[in-house]
Design a protein around this motif. Structure first.
Motif, PDB file in Angstrom:
ATOM      1  N   ALA A 123      -2.258   1.183  -4.235  1.00 32.31           N
ATOM      2  CA  ALA A 123      -1.772   0.691  -2.724  1.00 32.31           C
ATOM      3  C   ALA A 123      -2.135  -0.628  -2.669  1.00 32.31           C
ATOM      4  O   ALA A 123      -2.803  -1.277  -3.547  1.00 32.31           O
ATOM      5  CB  ALA A 123      -2.334   1.669  -1.841  1.00 32.31           C
ATOM      6  N   TRP A 124      -1.478  -1.540  -1.623  1.00 38.70           N
ATOM      7  CA  TRP A 124      -1.884  -2.902  -1.486  1.00 38.70           C
ATOM      8  C   TRP A 124      -1.985  -2.971   0.027  1.00 38.70           C
ATOM      9  O   TRP A 124      -1.374  -2.305   0.917  1.00 38.70           O
ATOM     10  CB  TRP A 124      -0.882  -3.712  -2.180  1.00 38.70           C
ATOM     11  CG  TRP A 124       0.545  -3.630  -1.384  1.00 38.70           C
ATOM     12  CD1 TRP A 124       1.652  -2.731  -1.738  1.00 38.70           C
ATOM     13  CD2 TRP A 124       0.971  -4.228  -0.345  1.00 38.70           C
ATOM     14  NE1 TRP A 124       2.724  -3.014  -0.884  1.00 38.70           N
ATOM     15  CE2 TRP A 124       2.252  -3.835  -0.019  1.00 38.70           C
ATOM     16  CE3 TRP A 124       0.865  -5.712   0.467  1.00 38.70           C
ATOM     17  CZ2 TRP A 124       3.302  -4.599   0.977  1.00 38.70           C
ATOM     18  CZ3 TRP A 124       1.244  -6.086   1.464  1.00 38.70           C
ATOM     19  CH2 TRP A 124       2.515  -5.564   1.681  1.00 38.70           C
ATOM     20  N   GLN A 125      -2.676  -4.173   0.370  1.00 34.40           N
ATOM     21  CA  GLN A 125      -2.790  -4.436   1.950  1.00 34.40           C
ATOM     22  C   GLN A 125      -3.228  -5.965   1.646  1.00 34.40           C
ATOM     23  O   GLN A 125      -4.027  -6.427   0.957  1.00 34.40           O
ATOM     24  CB  GLN A 125      -3.821  -3.491   2.661  1.00 34.40           C
ATOM     25  CG  GLN A 125      -5.040  -3.873   2.363  1.00 34.40           C
ATOM     26  CD  GLN A 125      -5.795  -2.756   3.338  1.00 34.40           C
ATOM     27  OE1 GLN A 125      -5.621  -1.740   3.466  1.00 34.40           O
ATOM     28  NE2 GLN A 125      -7.047  -3.388   3.766  1.00 34.40           N
ATOM     29  N   PRO A 126      -2.687  -6.695   2.679  1.00 35.98           N
ATOM     30  CA  PRO A 126      -3.205  -8.230   2.684  1.00 35.98           C
ATOM     31  C   PRO A 126      -4.675  -8.214   3.204  1.00 35.98           C
ATOM     32  O   PRO A 126      -5.040  -7.422   3.841  1.00 35.98           O
ATOM     33  CB  PRO A 126      -2.356  -8.652   3.843  1.00 35.98           C
ATOM     34  CG  PRO A 126      -1.810  -7.612   4.726  1.00 35.98           C
ATOM     35  CD  PRO A 126      -1.936  -6.312   3.691  1.00 35.98           C
ATOM     36  N   PRO A 222     -11.505  -1.356   0.525  1.00 38.46           N
ATOM     37  CA  PRO A 222     -10.731  -2.808   0.322  1.00 38.46           C
ATOM     38  C   PRO A 222     -11.605  -3.896   1.442  1.00 38.46           C
ATOM     39  O   PRO A 222     -12.237  -3.358   2.147  1.00 38.46           O
ATOM     40  CB  PRO A 222      -9.167  -2.526   0.895  1.00 38.46           C
ATOM     41  CG  PRO A 222      -9.183  -1.096   1.850  1.00 38.46           C
ATOM     42  CD  PRO A 222     -10.649  -0.414   1.135  1.00 38.46           C
ATOM     43  N   TRP A 223     -11.240  -5.040   1.155  1.00 46.35           N
ATOM     44  CA  TRP A 223     -12.055  -6.026   1.739  1.00 46.35           C
ATOM     45  C   TRP A 223     -11.249  -6.414   3.310  1.00 46.35           C
ATOM     46  O   TRP A 223      -9.982  -6.328   3.090  1.00 46.35           O
ATOM     47  CB  TRP A 223     -11.914  -7.501   0.987  1.00 46.35           C
ATOM     48  CG  TRP A 223     -13.076  -7.319  -0.161  1.00 46.35           C
ATOM     49  CD1 TRP A 223     -12.607  -7.086  -1.583  1.00 46.35           C
ATOM     50  CD2 TRP A 223     -14.223  -7.479  -0.136  1.00 46.35           C
ATOM     51  NE1 TRP A 223     -13.698  -7.331  -2.565  1.00 46.35           N
ATOM     52  CE2 TRP A 223     -14.664  -7.583  -1.632  1.00 46.35           C
ATOM     53  CE3 TRP A 223     -15.258  -7.819   0.745  1.00 46.35           C
ATOM     54  CZ2 TRP A 223     -16.228  -7.577  -2.161  1.00 46.35           C
ATOM     55  CZ3 TRP A 223     -16.673  -7.971   0.420  1.00 46.35           C
ATOM     56  CH2 TRP A 223     -16.787  -7.800  -0.833  1.00 46.35           C
ATOM     57  N   ASN A 224     -12.045  -6.840   4.054  1.00 48.84           N
ATOM     58  CA  ASN A 224     -11.272  -7.203   5.332  1.00 48.84           C
ATOM     59  C   ASN A 224     -11.980  -8.689   5.547  1.00 48.84           C
ATOM     60  O   ASN A 224     -13.276  -8.936   5.086  1.00 48.84           O
ATOM     61  CB  ASN A 224     -11.436  -6.474   6.505  1.00 48.84           C
ATOM     62  CG  ASN A 224     -10.918  -5.110   6.249  1.00 48.84           C
ATOM     63  OD1 ASN A 224      -9.738  -5.186   6.322  1.00 48.84           O
ATOM     64  ND2 ASN A 224     -11.687  -4.023   6.394  1.00 48.84           N
ATOM     65  N   PHE A 664       7.640 -10.044   4.533  1.00 47.94           N
ATOM     66  CA  PHE A 664       6.205  -9.970   4.066  1.00 47.94           C
ATOM     67  C   PHE A 664       5.252 -10.541   4.878  1.00 47.94           C
ATOM     68  O   PHE A 664       5.353 -11.724   5.258  1.00 47.94           O
ATOM     69  CB  PHE A 664       6.203 -10.367   2.317  1.00 47.94           C
ATOM     70  CG  PHE A 664       5.067 -10.488   2.169  1.00 47.94           C
ATOM     71  CD1 PHE A 664       4.452  -9.338   1.424  1.00 47.94           C
ATOM     72  CD2 PHE A 664       4.252 -11.682   1.690  1.00 47.94           C
ATOM     73  CE1 PHE A 664       3.111  -9.338   0.864  1.00 47.94           C
ATOM     74  CE2 PHE A 664       2.719 -11.729   1.323  1.00 47.94           C
ATOM     75  CZ  PHE A 664       2.418 -10.380   0.689  1.00 47.94           C
ATOM     76  N   PRO A 665       4.193 -10.124   4.944  1.00 48.87           N
ATOM     77  CA  PRO A 665       3.583  -8.803   4.615  1.00 48.87           C
ATOM     78  C   PRO A 665       3.767  -7.644   5.974  1.00 48.87           C
ATOM     79  O   PRO A 665       3.236  -6.545   5.662  1.00 48.87           O
ATOM     80  CB  PRO A 665       2.230  -9.013   4.214  1.00 48.87           C
ATOM     81  CG  PRO A 665       1.696  -9.917   5.320  1.00 48.87           C
ATOM     82  CD  PRO A 665       2.943 -10.738   5.556  1.00 48.87           C
ATOM     83  N   ASP A 666       4.245  -8.128   6.921  1.00 51.55           N
ATOM     84  CA  ASP A 666       4.306  -7.547   7.906  1.00 51.55           C
ATOM     85  C   ASP A 666       5.606  -6.341   8.113  1.00 51.55           C
ATOM     86  O   ASP A 666       6.263  -6.500   9.241  1.00 51.55           O
ATOM     87  CB  ASP A 666       4.302  -8.253   9.425  1.00 51.55           C
ATOM     88  CG  ASP A 666       2.944  -8.942   9.362  1.00 51.55           C
ATOM     89  OD1 ASP A 666       1.881  -8.311   9.020  1.00 51.55           O
ATOM     90  OD2 ASP A 666       2.871 -10.234   9.689  1.00 51.55           O
ATOM     91  N   TYR A 667       5.715  -5.811   7.030  1.00 52.58           N
ATOM     92  CA  TYR A 667       7.090  -5.062   7.255  1.00 52.58           C
ATOM     93  C   TYR A 667       6.861  -3.560   8.344  1.00 52.58           C
ATOM     94  O   TYR A 667       5.821  -3.256   8.488  1.00 52.58           O
ATOM     95  CB  TYR A 667       7.215  -4.072   5.793  1.00 52.58           C
ATOM     96  CG  TYR A 667       7.293  -5.243   4.477  1.00 52.58           C
ATOM     97  CD1 TYR A 667       8.301  -5.928   4.715  1.00 52.58           C
ATOM     98  CD2 TYR A 667       6.607  -5.335   3.483  1.00 52.58           C
ATOM     99  CE1 TYR A 667       8.556  -6.940   3.583  1.00 52.58           C
ATOM    100  CE2 TYR A 667       6.703  -6.165   2.527  1.00 52.58           C
ATOM    101  CZ  TYR A 667       7.729  -6.991   2.517  1.00 52.58           C
ATOM    102  OH  TYR A 667       7.945  -7.878   1.481  1.00 52.58           O
ATOM    103  N   VAL A 668       8.199  -3.061   8.597  1.00 54.78           N
ATOM    104  CA  VAL A 668       8.121  -2.116   9.326  1.00 54.78           C
ATOM    105  C   VAL A 668       8.633  -1.028   8.589  1.00 54.78           C
ATOM    106  O   VAL A 668       9.978  -1.080   8.018  1.00 54.78           O
ATOM    107  CB  VAL A 668       8.984  -2.353  10.637  1.00 54.78           C
ATOM    108  CG1 VAL A 668       9.094  -0.984  11.649  1.00 54.78           C
ATOM    109  CG2 VAL A 668       8.420  -3.489  11.492  1.00 54.78           C
ATOM    110  N   VAL A 687      -3.454 -11.070  -1.049  1.00 53.92           N
ATOM    111  CA  VAL A 687      -3.228  -9.433  -1.330  1.00 53.92           C
ATOM    112  C   VAL A 687      -4.115  -8.723  -2.336  1.00 53.92           C
ATOM    113  O   VAL A 687      -4.289  -9.485  -3.160  1.00 53.92           O
ATOM    114  CB  VAL A 687      -1.728  -8.987  -1.598  1.00 53.92           C
ATOM    115  CG1 VAL A 687      -1.709  -7.543  -1.956  1.00 53.92           C
ATOM    116  CG2 VAL A 687      -0.761  -9.649  -0.519  1.00 53.92           C
ATOM    117  N   GLN A 688      -4.780  -7.435  -1.865  1.00 59.21           N
ATOM    118  CA  GLN A 688      -5.575  -6.798  -2.591  1.00 59.21           C
ATOM    119  C   GLN A 688      -4.687  -5.642  -3.151  1.00 59.21           C
ATOM    120  O   GLN A 688      -4.141  -4.879  -2.187  1.00 59.21           O
ATOM    121  CB  GLN A 688      -6.671  -6.456  -1.985  1.00 59.21           C
ATOM    122  CG  GLN A 688      -6.883  -5.745  -0.898  1.00 59.21           C
ATOM    123  CD  GLN A 688      -7.971  -5.780  -0.187  1.00 59.21           C
ATOM    124  OE1 GLN A 688      -9.186  -5.755  -0.581  1.00 59.21           O
ATOM    125  NE2 GLN A 688      -7.984  -5.725   1.290  1.00 59.21           N
TER     126      GLN A 688
END
Length: 694
Positions: A123-126, A222-224, A664-668, A687-688
């Motif tokens: 998975a991924w997230q900013p 994941p990091w924040n 990117f990265p705020d997809y709906v 991104v991680q």
């Protein structure tokens, strides 16, 4: 035509001339349309010679001479190096069969797809995006309400080199993230109603560097980023940098604003970088020429691509220093093009620019500590037909975190020797045909030497003083006869072996009329896909002799017969083009981020894992792909935590504010457009990527 669309097309001399996914907007804003102009290096120096009688055989060329070399591999994946060999990873003993990060390679993704693609099971997230607030008093990002004051307190644009360094004694739960902000694309950042002067001011505030604290619950999470954390910092165009080394204080760098020649405002065009054994970050000032109006008539101006034309961003309308024709500012452009050093753990520290390391279009600098204890930095000049450099410190690295050690190490890059590389092939010139065909010995390889520019504080270049060599390093190098390369970008040592990898992104001018043709170290004419050189120093890292071989000649083997992957079957690799940045994991595998690739087949840029040793040497496996128009930057591989980080730069580059190419990265949902009344734009982000199962 909207104002944002008009701004876009006013900038595009490369329109219709780029290949594959490379955007003409990127050409205009990132490198001042370098490929549309004349090659900066018009010198007739005696560059690469293919000689049939070379004494170095391929077997000797592949020998490893730096058995005891010590390295800090940059990008945060490995650490630790003290004289005596303790810094070598376990992979130096156990080989390359211990990969910790297992994945099934993804298939190539079409360059028009607006998605961030990762392997099954991941998975991924900013972590952080352009405009995210950094300080307790920072306003939230408002796309239609941007101001320069707000941007100065928010995360900048187009993040490139990135590293994550743990905060001591935080039990793996806190770290600092560093990134630089290479350039801006005002065409997609702002609405047409924004005043031009305010757009320029916001653009200036979106440049520079960022340090920001991260936190997580444990190493499986994941990091924040932490808003308002004490180590958070923005470095802006008015931040003061100290110029160190032999050029500091000389007449070549003095201006009316800085008669001392030691205090420089800001850093520009920062591309890749590196991390030092003492915990500081290095960042390379690359395409600084695009920010200045200059007479354009001197040898120095021409060699560095400076010209007497209005710049794309027109900062010269707001600050006189960006027009070097103005009285008192003739030397302002000489104050850029350096390696910058930042202490991310001291928000009150003054960042440095190191003149001893030379001035050119630095992609970055990556540090290794030799057996002797001297610090060695490898650096590429990212321009067609320019050179590869090496810096060797005068002082020696002192291990430990004592005040004495830190004081010593923080000055290591201020004084030392500077060299430029000359490569010699071991095959007859007739066997280097330009079409990528291997010579009869079965490899592109040979030997080389590091030609001195400054040694023991003395210029080795006839007719040039030490400050002149360091301020006009390209002109100095022209005089000693180094090898013209195909855009040396990232240059990194591998901790597992001590070998050094030179990433040559591309050079579509090689072999054109009046330009140098194929050479064994740059074996392909019209080289749109790039290649990677593997260097083995013949002694420790301070040696002036080395052996070399090509690890790969990039491209899509299904469509391009000129590819080469160290003998690994070409039909079993992921197609890869335009290598840019690299990192290494704890087992010694190389990870390659691409930029502008693949030019011939239209796939999205991505991150690729490459095997460097054993029967699968040359095997390329694609790990991820970035969204439409974007490039992959700043890879970090924490394979012990099954986590990978990348900086996604210029997503949606060819769009406009009114008609975005990416969300990117705020997809709906799965990359859907915004809902009615919702305003979104592409936002460069860190991104991680992590395993779903932790």
């Amino acid at each position: 035509m909207s104002e944002s669309t008009k701004r876009k097309f006013d900038l595009l001399p490369m329109l219709g001339h780029t290949k594959g996914k490379r955007s003409p907007v990127t050409c205009a804003l990132k490198c001042d349309n370098a490929c549309s102009g004349e090659v900066c290096n018009t010198s007739s120096n005696a560059y690469f010679r293919d000689i049939a009688s070379a004494a170095v055989s391929r077997r000797a060329a592949l020998g490893f001479g730096a058995v005891g070399a010590l390295a800090v591999v940059l990008g945060g994946s490995l650490s630790g190096n003290v004289p005596g060999g303790a810094g070598l990873s376990a992979a130096a003993k156990t080989g390359f069969d211990k990969a910790k990060l297992k994945f099934a390679p993804i298939k190539p993704v079409d360059y028009t797809v607006d998605a961030f693609t990762v392997p099954d099971g991941f998975a991924w997230q900013p972590i952080i995006r352009w405009g995210d607030p950094l300080f307790a008093d920072s306003p939230a990002f408002e796309l239609n309400g941007q101001t320069a004051a707000a941007q100065a307190r928010q995360f900048g644009y187009n993040n490139d080199y990135t590293d994550i360094l743990p905060i001591p004694d935080s039990k793996d739960r806190r770290a600092v993230l560093f990134t630089n902000h290479e350039y801006t694309n005002e065409n997609i950042m702002f609405p047409a109603t924004l005043a031009a002067a305010e757009a320029r001011a916001i653009g200036r505030a979106a440049h520079g560097l960022t340090v920001v604290e991260l936190e997580r619950k444990n190493k499986n999470k994941p990091w924040n980023y932490v808003k308002g954390a004490p180590l958070n910092r923005r470095f802006l165009t008015d931040t003061t940098y100290e110029l160190t080394g032999p050029a500091a204080g000389t007449d070549l760098v003095k201006t009316i604003d800085d008669p001392s020649g030691r205090k420089i405002k800001g850093t520009l065009g920062n591309c890749s970088g590196g991390t030092t054994p003492w915990g500081t970050i290095l960042s390379g000032e690359e395409n600084f020429n695009g920010y200045f109006v200059a007479p354009g008539t001197s040898a120095g101006d021409k060699r560095y691509g400076l010209s007497n034309k209005a710049t794309a961003r027109k900062w010269e309308l707001d600050e006189p220093r960006f027009n070097t024709n103005n009285a008192g500012y003739a030397n302002e452009s000489n104050r850029f093009g350096w390696i910058v050093e930042v202490d991310p753990f001291d928000p009150s520290s003054t960042p440095k620019k190191h003149s001893a390391m030379g001035r050119f279009k630095h992609e970055g600098a990556n540090v290794i500590v030799a057996d002797s204890g001297h610090v060695v930095a490898y650096m590429g000049d990212d321009e067609r037909f320019d050179y590869l450099y090496k810096f060797v410190s005068k002082g020696k690295y002192m291990p430990g975190d004592s005040a004495t050690a830190r004081r010593n190490n923080m000055n290591l890059l201020s004084e030392g020797d500077l060299y430029v590389a000359k490569f010699t092939g071991d095959s007859p010139a007739s066997e280097i045909t330009g079409n990528g065909a291997l010579p009869s010995d079965g490899a592109f390889d040979g030997s080389g030497e590091w030609l001195p520019l400054v040694v023991d504080g003395v210029s080795a270049v006839p007719g040039m003083s030490v400050p002149e060599v360091l301020v006009y390093t390209r002109l100095a190098a022209d005089k000693v006869g180094p090898t013209k390369m195909d855009r040396c970008e990232d240059v990194e040592p591998n901790l597992a072996t001590g070998k050094v990898y030179v990433v040559c992104t591309n050079n579509s001018d090689r072999g054109k009329p009046g330009k140098e043709g194929a050479t064994e170290v740059n074996p392909r004419t019209l080289n749109r896909d790039g290649h990677i050189v593997e260097i083995t120093e013949t002694g420790d890292q301070t040696s002036t002799r080395f052996n070399w071989t090509l690890l790969m000649v990039c491209g899509d083997p299904a469509k391009n017969s000129s590819t080469y992957f160290s003998g690994f079957p070409a039909d079993k690799v992921s197609p890869i083009s335009c290598p840019d940045n690299v990192a290494f994991d704890s087992a010694g595998y190389m990870w390659i981020a691409t930029d502008g690739a693949p030019s011939s087949i239209g796939y999205a840029d991505g991150l690729f894992k490459v095997t460097l040793e054993g029967s699968e040497r040359g095997k390329v496996e694609q790990f991820l792909a970035v969204p439409r128009d974007a490039e992959t930057c700043g890879p970090i591989v924490h394979d012990d935590e099954r986590t990978v980080f990348v900086a996604v730069q210029h997503p949606g580059e060819e769009g406009t504010f009114d008609a975005p190419h990416s969300f990117f990265p705020d997809y709906v949902g799965a990359g859907a457009a915004p809902a009615a009344g919702q305003v979104r734009a592409p936002r460069p982000s860190i991104v991680q990527v992590f395993r779903k199962d932790g």
